[in-house]
Design an enzyme around this catalytic site. Structure first.
Site, mmCIF file in Angstrom:
data_model
loop_
_atom_site.group_PDB
_atom_site.id
_atom_site.type_symbol
_atom_site.label_atom_id
_atom_site.label_comp_id
_atom_site.label_asym_id
_atom_site.label_seq_id
_atom_site.Cartn_x
_atom_site.Cartn_y
_atom_site.Cartn_z
ATOM 1 N N THR A 98 -2.854 -9.729 -1.915
ATOM 2 C CA THR A 98 -3.006 -8.374 -2.450
ATOM 3 C C THR A 98 -1.651 -7.839 -2.902
ATOM 4 O O THR A 98 -0.617 -8.235 -2.375
ATOM 5 C CB THR A 98 -3.601 -7.418 -1.384
ATOM 6 O OG1 THR A 98 -3.729 -6.103 -1.957
ATOM 7 C CG2 THR A 98 -2.763 -7.305 -0.132
ATOM 8 N N LYS A 147 -3.641 -1.447 1.699
ATOM 9 C CA LYS A 147 -4.787 -2.279 2.064
ATOM 10 C C LYS A 147 -4.375 -3.299 3.126
ATOM 11 O O LYS A 147 -5.101 -3.551 4.078
ATOM 12 C CB LYS A 147 -5.338 -3.011 0.819
ATOM 13 C CG LYS A 147 -6.191 -2.120 -0.049
ATOM 14 C CD LYS A 147 -6.567 -2.711 -1.402
ATOM 15 C CE LYS A 147 -7.200 -4.057 -1.387
ATOM 16 N NZ LYS A 147 -7.858 -4.371 -2.689
ATOM 17 N N GLU A 156 -7.844 -10.814 -11.731
ATOM 18 C CA GLU A 156 -9.001 -9.930 -11.584
ATOM 19 C C GLU A 156 -9.809 -9.938 -12.859
ATOM 20 O O GLU A 156 -9.418 -9.348 -13.857
ATOM 21 C CB GLU A 156 -8.567 -8.501 -11.218
ATOM 22 C CG GLU A 156 -8.336 -8.379 -9.735
ATOM 23 C CD GLU A 156 -8.354 -6.946 -9.207
ATOM 24 O OE1 GLU A 156 -8.895 -6.051 -9.892
ATOM 25 O OE2 GLU A 156 -7.817 -6.744 -8.119
ATOM 26 N N ASP A 164 -11.881 -6.654 -2.654
ATOM 27 C CA ASP A 164 -12.030 -5.838 -3.845
ATOM 28 C C ASP A 164 -12.879 -4.625 -3.482
ATOM 29 O O ASP A 164 -13.906 -4.757 -2.807
ATOM 30 C CB ASP A 164 -12.695 -6.643 -4.965
ATOM 31 C CG ASP A 164 -12.267 -6.092 -6.302
ATOM 32 O OD1 ASP A 164 -11.091 -6.274 -6.668
ATOM 33 O OD2 ASP A 164 -13.082 -5.415 -6.959
ATOM 34 N N PHE A 199 -4.152 6.063 0.214
ATOM 35 C CA PHE A 199 -3.807 5.716 -1.166
ATOM 36 C C PHE A 199 -5.009 5.983 -2.068
ATOM 37 O O PHE A 199 -6.096 6.356 -1.601
ATOM 38 C CB PHE A 199 -3.390 4.235 -1.251
ATOM 39 C CG PHE A 199 -4.531 3.272 -1.021
ATOM 40 C CD1 PHE A 199 -4.970 2.982 0.253
ATOM 41 C CD2 PHE A 199 -5.184 2.666 -2.098
ATOM 42 C CE1 PHE A 199 -6.025 2.104 0.471
ATOM 43 C CE2 PHE A 199 -6.238 1.782 -1.894
ATOM 44 C CZ PHE A 199 -6.662 1.508 -0.598
ATOM 45 N N GLY A 200 -4.796 5.745 -3.358
ATOM 46 C CA GLY A 200 -5.893 5.808 -4.328
ATOM 47 C C GLY A 200 -6.680 7.104 -4.263
ATOM 48 O O GLY A 200 -6.108 8.207 -4.280
ATOM 49 N N LYS A 255 -9.182 6.275 9.714
ATOM 50 C CA LYS A 255 -9.869 5.818 8.491
ATOM 51 C C LYS A 255 -10.637 4.522 8.786
ATOM 52 O O LYS A 255 -11.758 4.336 8.322
ATOM 53 C CB LYS A 255 -8.846 5.620 7.354
ATOM 54 C CG LYS A 255 -9.489 5.139 6.060
ATOM 55 C CD LYS A 255 -8.499 4.956 4.903
ATOM 56 C CE LYS A 255 -9.163 4.245 3.731
ATOM 57 N NZ LYS A 255 -8.254 3.916 2.627
ATOM 58 N N HIS A 283 -15.187 1.532 4.365
ATOM 59 C CA HIS A 283 -15.813 0.382 3.724
ATOM 60 C C HIS A 283 -15.048 -0.910 4.010
ATOM 61 O O HIS A 283 -15.606 -1.929 4.384
ATOM 62 C CB HIS A 283 -15.853 0.659 2.213
ATOM 63 C CG HIS A 283 -14.520 1.087 1.630
ATOM 64 N ND1 HIS A 283 -13.771 2.097 2.180
ATOM 65 C CD2 HIS A 283 -13.788 0.612 0.588
ATOM 66 C CE1 HIS A 283 -12.649 2.239 1.488
ATOM 67 N NE2 HIS A 283 -12.637 1.349 0.516
HETATM 68 P P1 ITT Z 1 -5.351 -5.610 -5.008
HETATM 69 O O1 ITT Z 1 -3.971 -6.078 -5.378
HETATM 70 O O2 ITT Z 1 -5.741 -6.050 -3.621
HETATM 71 O O3 ITT Z 1 -6.419 -5.942 -6.033
HETATM 72 P P2 ITT Z 1 -5.846 -2.828 -5.782
HETATM 73 O O4 ITT Z 1 -5.058 -1.593 -5.451
HETATM 74 O O5 ITT Z 1 -5.979 -3.222 -7.214
HETATM 75 O O6 ITT Z 1 -5.236 -4.008 -4.891
HETATM 76 P P3 ITT Z 1 -8.778 -2.750 -5.557
HETATM 77 O O7 ITT Z 1 -8.908 -3.469 -6.848
HETATM 78 O O8 ITT Z 1 -9.545 -3.274 -4.386
HETATM 79 O O9 ITT Z 1 -7.247 -2.641 -5.100
HETATM 80 O O10 ITT Z 1 -9.191 -1.236 -5.657
HETATM 81 C C1 ITT Z 1 -9.314 -0.591 -6.877
HETATM 82 C C2 ITT Z 1 -8.918 0.842 -6.750
HETATM 83 O O11 ITT Z 1 -9.936 1.548 -6.013
HETATM 84 C C3 ITT Z 1 -7.629 1.094 -6.010
HETATM 85 O O12 ITT Z 1 -6.523 1.014 -6.864
HETATM 86 C C4 ITT Z 1 -7.845 2.509 -5.489
HETATM 87 O O13 ITT Z 1 -7.499 3.435 -6.479
HETATM 88 C C5 ITT Z 1 -9.335 2.547 -5.241
HETATM 89 N N1 ITT Z 1 -9.610 2.272 -3.822
HETATM 90 C C6 ITT Z 1 -10.053 1.122 -3.261
HETATM 91 N N2 ITT Z 1 -10.141 1.250 -1.933
HETATM 92 C C7 ITT Z 1 -9.736 2.484 -1.640
HETATM 93 C C8 ITT Z 1 -9.568 3.200 -0.451
HETATM 94 O O14 ITT Z 1 -9.803 2.669 0.744
HETATM 95 N N3 ITT Z 1 -9.138 4.455 -0.529
HETATM 96 C C9 ITT Z 1 -8.873 5.018 -1.709
HETATM 97 N N4 ITT Z 1 -8.977 4.417 -2.885
HETATM 98 C C10 ITT Z 1 -9.402 3.158 -2.853
#
Ligand code: ITT
Length: 195
Positions: free
Chosen positions: A16, A21, A45, A74, A150-151, A174, A179
């Site tokens: 990752t 994560k 991806e 993912d 994050f995110g 969390k 999930h």
């Molecule tokens: P990888 O390098 O592992 O792919 P990523 O950040 O691209 O990391 P994902 O593709 O799994 O991760 O997730 C896509 C987006 O969904 C991620 O950038 C976040 O914005 C959002 N996301 C996923 N899981 C989340 C969480 O637990 N809390 C908040 N946002 C999340």
């Protein structure tokens, strides 16, 4: 190679680019005495509307390159009022319109139900990938709250703890609801089921 030998790993590699994560996964897997190492390979991806396909393709590609017992994860945010958007496009949507963009799309929307979904896909060089799923229902908040996580964490209120966004929770809190933690617990139980 028999299926049982695939399960003996007590150290697994998480491919990752997202250290949040990784930290969440480290805490969950520690509950099962499974050690996890961060593998900073950029997993391929593919574009697909199914996050399980994305995860399985990514992990096979990472194992092909690194020949280690690897998992990828993912995840995506699926908003009911937006017909499941951003879903498999969450990463791109976060980088472009971000949480504020989602809040704008949700302006005046009363039914704010949403869910996060996660797929963990594990593979080594001998077997086809195995996947584990998790999901959490909740709502999109009216405004961003909290500075952890994050995110989309600052705008997600899980149904089982609706007064706090994920970004207002510690990692361990969390992980009680998320999930990702659900999918990882299934994965850890499967890994340990052979011991
Ligand atoms: P990888 O390098 O592992 O792919 P990523 O950040 O691209 O990391 P994902 O593709 O799994 O991760 O997730 C896509 C987006 O969904 C991620 O950038 C976040 O914005 C959002 N996301 C996923 N899981 C989340 C969480 O637990 N809390 C908040 N946002 C999340």
């Amino acid at each position: 190679m028999p299926m049982t030998s695939l399960r003996k790993h007590r150290v697994v590699f998480f491919a990752t680019g997202n250290t949040h994560k990784f930290n969440e996964a480290r805490h969950v897997l520690a509950e099962y005495n499974v050690a996890v190492a961060l593998l900073r390979v950029k997993a391929l991806e593919i574009q697909d509307d199914n996050i399980e396909n994305i995860a399985k393709t990514s992990v096979m590609e990472a194992v092909e390159r690194c020949r280690l017992p690897i998992f990828v994860e993912d995840a995506g945010l699926f908003v009911d009022a937006l017909n499941g958007f951003p879903g498999p496009y969450s990463s791109h949507v976060y980088r472009t319109i971000g949480t504020r963009g989602i809040l704008k799309l949700m302006k005046e929307v009363e039914k704010r139900n949403a869910c996060f979904r996660s797929v963990v896909a594990f593979c080594n060089s001998k077997e086809s990938p195995k996947s584990f799923q998790g999901g959490v229902k909740g709502e999109i908040s009216q405004e961003e709250r909290g500075d952890q996580g994050f995110g989309f964490d600052p705008i997600f209120l899980p149904s089982d703890c609706p007064d706090e966004t994920f970004a207002e929770m510690t990692i361990d809190k969390k992980n009680e609801y998320s999930h990702r933690a659900q999918a990882l617990r299934k994965f850890a139980k499967w890994l340990k089921s052979d011991s």
